[in-house]
Enzyme design. Structure first.
Site, PDB file in Angstrom:
ATOM      1  N   CYS A   2       1.266  -1.259  -0.324  1.00 51.61           N
ATOM      2  CA  CYS A   2       0.010   0.018  -0.111  1.00 51.61           C
ATOM      3  C   CYS A   2       0.844   1.229  -0.185  1.00 51.61           C
ATOM      4  CB  CYS A   2      -1.161  -0.045   1.391  1.00 51.61           C
ATOM      5  SG  CYS A   2      -2.291  -1.620   1.271  1.00 51.61           S
ATOM      6  N   ARG A  27       1.322   1.480  -5.944  1.00 52.81           N
ATOM      7  CA  ARG A  27       1.520   0.685  -4.742  1.00 52.81           C
ATOM      8  C   ARG A  27       0.271  -0.137  -4.750  1.00 52.81           C
ATOM      9  NH1 ARG A  27       6.338   1.690  -2.205  1.00 52.81           N
ATOM     10  NH2 ARG A  27       5.697   0.683  -0.239  1.00 52.81           N
ATOM     11  N   TRP A  76      -4.039  -1.895  -1.442  1.00 46.41           N
ATOM     12  CA  TRP A  76      -3.591  -3.301  -2.240  1.00 46.41           C
ATOM     13  C   TRP A  76      -3.871  -4.345  -1.232  1.00 46.41           C
ATOM     14  CZ3 TRP A  76      -1.107  -8.146  -2.676  1.00 46.41           C
ATOM     15  CH2 TRP A  76      -1.124  -8.589  -3.656  1.00 46.41           C
ATOM     16  N   ASN A 100      -0.035  -0.347   6.128  1.00 50.92           N
ATOM     17  CA  ASN A 100       1.359  -0.927   5.209  1.00 50.92           C
ATOM     18  C   ASN A 100       1.966  -1.789   5.488  1.00 50.92           C
ATOM     19  OD1 ASN A 100       2.331  -1.231   2.317  1.00 50.92           O
ATOM     20  ND2 ASN A 100       4.056  -0.482   2.483  1.00 50.92           N
ATOM     21  N   GLY A 101       1.381  -3.536   4.957  1.00 51.71           N
ATOM     22  CA  GLY A 101       2.384  -4.016   5.300  1.00 51.71           C
ATOM     23  C   GLY A 101       1.357  -5.531   5.177  1.00 51.71           C
ATOM     24  N   GLU A 485       9.641 -12.791 -20.771  1.00 48.22           N
ATOM     25  CA  GLU A 485       9.888 -11.615 -20.169  1.00 48.22           C
ATOM     26  C   GLU A 485       8.546 -10.784 -21.165  1.00 48.22           C
ATOM     27  OE1 GLU A 485       9.977  -9.888 -18.136  1.00 48.22           O
ATOM     28  OE2 GLU A 485      10.276  -7.890 -19.108  1.00 48.22           O
ATOM     29  N   LYS A 489       5.497  -9.777 -19.750  1.00 44.67           N
ATOM     30  CA  LYS A 489       4.485  -8.781 -20.218  1.00 44.67           C
ATOM     31  C   LYS A 489       2.744  -8.502 -21.047  1.00 44.67           C
ATOM     32  CE  LYS A 489       6.423  -6.168 -18.830  1.00 44.67           C
ATOM     33  NZ  LYS A 489       7.537  -6.704 -18.099  1.00 44.67           N
ATOM     34  N   GLU A 492       0.414  -9.370 -17.871  1.00 46.12           N
ATOM     35  CA  GLU A 492      -0.123  -8.005 -16.969  1.00 46.12           C
ATOM     36  C   GLU A 492       0.217  -7.481 -17.546  1.00 46.12           C
ATOM     37  OE1 GLU A 492       3.446  -7.788 -14.948  1.00 46.12           O
ATOM     38  OE2 GLU A 492       4.401  -6.940 -16.489  1.00 46.12           O
ATOM     39  N   HIS A 508       7.663 -31.015 -26.830  1.00 45.56           N
ATOM     40  CA  HIS A 508       7.493 -32.052 -25.819  1.00 45.56           C
ATOM     41  C   HIS A 508       6.345 -31.613 -24.902  1.00 45.56           C
ATOM     42  CE1 HIS A 508      12.039 -33.797 -25.685  1.00 45.56           C
ATOM     43  NE2 HIS A 508      12.335 -32.720 -26.108  1.00 45.56           N
ATOM     44  N   LYS A 607       2.619  -1.818  -8.245  1.00 46.71           N
ATOM     45  CA  LYS A 607       4.455  -1.685  -8.855  1.00 46.71           C
ATOM     46  C   LYS A 607       5.025  -3.254  -7.705  1.00 46.71           C
ATOM     47  CE  LYS A 607       7.955  -0.185 -11.095  1.00 46.71           C
ATOM     48  NZ  LYS A 607       7.190  -0.645 -12.729  1.00 46.71           N
TER      49      LYS A 607
END
Ligand code: M6R
Length: 612
Positions: A2, A27, A76, A100-101, A485, A489, A492, A508, A607
């Protein structure tokens, strides 16, 4: 994850708080809120809204609050749904707080509080802290001491910022794990506390980073730091030095681009040049890597730890370091490393890679490695963040603030650092190698600039592939992490299913998914593995997959085989991974824009992931 901001001073602070929250929105953006005491003497009033900060601004327009002391929060969600009740600030009696946490022992605290008759409104762990402070205030004379004693009852890693109706003009903040900065601003005539310096960059050019287990008491004129484990008294005050911020306000502006992500993609030539300036001694043209070089010289192996995009950079790093420095390199996802009991001794160099320097899993893995006696180092983009402060040596990237949740310029500059490190080590260790000369790296910004000119072509390809059922990204060697990557991208920001695979693995299993509505993105420069990749591609073609190929601009065979061809000027094996990343970023970006997603703030993400 957060975002927190607090202000106490002489100026009206509603705008300070909301603007700060906008800069912290990376955040978390499930809900937000602010609390302000109107005239320093009256009770704090709270406004909250579900969703992004714009919703809070509407709530404030309908029902404004003004005053010169307040707290703000963007959330968040961890405990409880993202709704207004669970949004911060939380009130318990006279105490108002943002958090936060995670409070790990929240179940037992909740049961005890309920048994003692507390009236708990939200589903969050955060609110419980307010009730603990209220209980402490019945026994303790000062507000800061009540906060301190309450904080000692918590388990877990968090930061909490608290105000109280009965103690006007004072903000108390505590930090165990998740970051907090504090600053006295001349311009704003007051003190700020925030979870990231970004939130207050327009008011100050220096901040003090709180250390874990610091408590800070802020008033209009000053802030004082104390250790959380000792009684608050003048003799226990801690003096910490401030860090100068080298950011410009322009870093926080979209500069005419529709999204931060596109701006940041286009900033890569500059980010690479700035990183080279940090890493190369221009007079001698030598890399400035003595500190980390000395650690590698003592190391029998390197363990790279990272998460997400930074992990992909670590995978490229493994290829580069092993091939030139001939040191064994392992690459671990930090969230796995910390629990897998890896073999670590004093000859192990653990190298954390992180844009933010605050990612909880990476930090925890780093601390675990340190505890077991490893040497530690970091590649990091944020000075003053936790990782550089906890390791023996750091190589900084100079990507500048990265606002878009999807990491772009941080990734390519991390790869650049690995390239430079490989080159430095090859020379230092006298390894005969095809590592390029330092001058080669100075060409990179121009090469990346040319790659960016492919944007209109990639945009058209995104449109053609938009109805794809999914995307498979394939490559070999150093480019396999770039396939990973590219897929990350795409997932997300466009919410489409995408997978990265080593091209040789296709047969395979994943080839079963290939049909006309599956887009297969292949990275195939003419390197030593080119022929192998071409055979894999033939297999895709035979099954009707739609091929988007990234290859050398004059590779007509590849062009013929593919439905869409992105021709690039790959100058040297070493730079392939950076150059091939550019079309991957653009493909994901344009697909997301066409799908209408929130590119800079994709759903469910944040982020800086400061919770486990
Ligand atoms: O700040 P860090 O580099 O430690 O962050 C690691 C990951 O959380 C991050 O790269 C994440 O995967 C990005 N959203 C990817 O674009």
């Amino acid at each position: 994850m957060c975002g927190i901001i607090g202000y106490v001073g002489k100026k009206e602070c509603s705008r300070f708080l909301v603007d700060g929250l906008k800069r912290l929105e990376y955040r978390g953006y499930d809900s937000s809120g602010i609390a302000i005491s109107r005239n320093d003497q009256s009770n704090f009033e709270v406004r909250k809204a579900e969703g992004k900060i714009e919703r809070l601004e509407i709530a404030l327009r309908n029902s404004p609050i003004q005053g010169a002391i307040g707290l703000g929060h963007t959330r968040w969600a961890t405990h409880g749904k993202p709704n207004t009740i669970n949004a911060h600030p939380h009130r318990a009696g006279t105490t108002v707080l943002v958090h936060n946490g995670i409070i790990e022992n929240f179940e037992s605290i909740r049961e005890e509080l309920l048994a003692r008759g507390a009236s708990i409104v939200s589903e969050t762990d955060s609110e419980l802290f307010g009730h603990l402070v209220e209980e402490e205030l019945k026994k303790t004379a000062t507000f800061e001491e009540a906060v301190r004693l309450s904080f000692l009852k918590l388990e877990g890693s968090c930061s909490i910022v608290v105000v109280n109706d009965r103690f006007p003009g004072k903000i108390v903040a505590v930090r165990t794990g998740t970051p907090l900065v504090v600053s006295r601003s001349q311009k704003a005539d007051g003190c700020f506390v925030a979870s990231d310096a970004q939130a207050i960059v327009e008011h100050t050019d220096e901040v003090t980073y709180l250390e874990p287990r610091d408590l800070v008491v802020c008033t209009q004129s000053e802030f004082k730091i104390f250790p959380i484990d000792k009684k608050i008294s003048p003799e226990n005050e801690i003096k910490r030095s401030a860090t100068k911020l080298d950011w410009k306000m322009a870093d926080f502006d979209k500069a005419g681009f529709p999204h931060f992500m596109l701006k940041e993609i286009h900033e890569q030539p500059r980010a690479i040049l700035d990183t080279l300036d940090l890493l190369i001694e221009r007079d001698t043209m030598r890399a400035r890597m003595e500190e980390i070089g000395a650690l590698v010289q003592r190391a029998s192996k390197i363990q790279i730890i990272a998460c997400g995009t930074a992990w992909h950079a670590g995978l490229v790093g493994k290829y580069l370091l092993e091939s030139v420095a001939r040191v064994p390199v392992e690459v671990d996802l930090a969230s796995e490393y910390r629990y897998r009991d890896p073999v670590i001794d004093e000859h192990t160099l653990v190298l954390a890679v992180s844009q933010s320097g605050e990612t909880a899993d990476t930090l925890a893995a780093l601390r675990e490695a340190k505890r077991k006696g490893a040497m530690t180092a970091a590649i990091c983009n944020v000075r003053g963040s936790s990782m550089p402060r906890e390791v023996a040596a750091t190589l900084f990237t100079a990507a500048g603030p990265e606002i878009g949740v999807a990491s772009t310029k941080a990734f390519t500059t991390q790869i650049l650092v690995f390239m430079m490190l490989g080159q430095f080590l090859a020379h230092a260790r006298g390894v005969k190698t095809k590592a390029p000369d330092v001058h080669f790296f100075l060409q990179l910004p121009h090469q990346v600039q040319s790659a960016l000119e492919l944007a209109p072509l990639v945009q058209k390809i995104s449109e053609s592939c938009l109805q794809s059922r999914g995307y498979l990204y394939i490559a070999r060697g150093r480019l396999f992490p770039i396939a990973l990557e590219g897929a990350l991208k795409m997932k997300e920001i466009s919410y489409v299913h995408a997978e990265g695979y080593p091209a040789g693995e296709l047969k395979h299993g994943p080839i079963a998914m290939v049909e006309s509505n599956m887009t297969v993105v292949v990275l195939a420069p003419r390197d030593e593995l080119y022929e192998k990749t071409m055979s894999n591609l033939q297999e895709v073609k035979a099954r009707g997959g739609r091929i988007v190929a990234v290859g050398d601009h004059d590779d007509f065979s590849l062009q013929k085989l593919s439905d869409h061809f992105i021709g690039m000027r790959f100058a040297h094996d070493w730079s392939d991974s950076i150059l091939a990343t550019i079309p991957m970023q653009l493909l994901a970006y344009y697909t997301a824009v066409l799908k209408g997603t929130d590119v800079d703030k994709p759903r469910n993400l944040a982020k800086s992931v400061t919770v486990e």
